[in-house]
Write a protein that holds these residues in place. Structure first.
Motif, mmCIF file in Angstrom:
data_model
loop_
_atom_site.group_PDB
_atom_site.id
_atom_site.type_symbol
_atom_site.label_atom_id
_atom_site.label_comp_id
_atom_site.label_asym_id
_atom_site.label_seq_id
_atom_site.Cartn_x
_atom_site.Cartn_y
_atom_site.Cartn_z
ATOM 1 N N VAL A 139 0.845 -1.196 0.000
ATOM 2 C CA VAL A 139 0.000 0.000 0.000
ATOM 3 C C VAL A 139 0.879 1.244 0.000
ATOM 4 N N THR A 185 3.801 1.729 -1.130
ATOM 5 C CA THR A 185 4.464 1.942 -2.421
ATOM 6 C C THR A 185 3.469 2.016 -3.583
ATOM 7 N N ASN A 186 2.170 2.041 -3.263
ATOM 8 C CA ASN A 186 1.113 2.066 -4.284
ATOM 9 C C ASN A 186 1.262 0.937 -5.292
ATOM 10 N N SER A 187 1.682 -0.227 -4.821
ATOM 11 C CA SER A 187 1.878 -1.386 -5.690
ATOM 12 C C SER A 187 0.642 -2.261 -5.792
#
Length: 94
Positions: free
Chosen positions: A45, A47-49
């Motif tokens: 979350v 790292t917006n992955s």
């Protein structure tokens, strides 16, 4: 005691199956669904992955459909699938 442990094990399996039927999951449910540790989910979350939603600004939610798509991206074909495609391609060229 073994009978009780068996019942608890089966209930846990049923509970995990139910998580798979829910459309929206929280972090704990996502951890059970994917097998990922909660700390790893928070890292994804951060790292917006991973696709997520944070409607109240605090609690994280995950749409199961998007998670399924995310889990299956970058899939690789088996040797049988590649061979079948090669055969189909060669037949089309004739």
């Amino acid at each position: 005691m073994e009978n009780n442990e068996l019942i608890i094990h089966k209930l846990n399996r049923i509970e995990k199956h139910i998580f798979g039927l829910k459309a929206i999951l929280n972090v704990e449910e996502l951890s059970d669904y994917t097998g990922f540790k909660k700390s790893y989910i928070y890292k994804l979350v951060h790292t917006n992955s991973i696709p997520f939603s944070k409607p109240s600004g605090k609690i994280l939610f995950f749409e199961r459909k998007k998670i399924d798509e995310w889990l299956l991206k970058n899939s690789h074909k088996s040797n049988d699938e590649i061979q079948q495609e090669a055969i189909e391609f060669s037949l089309r060229k004739k």
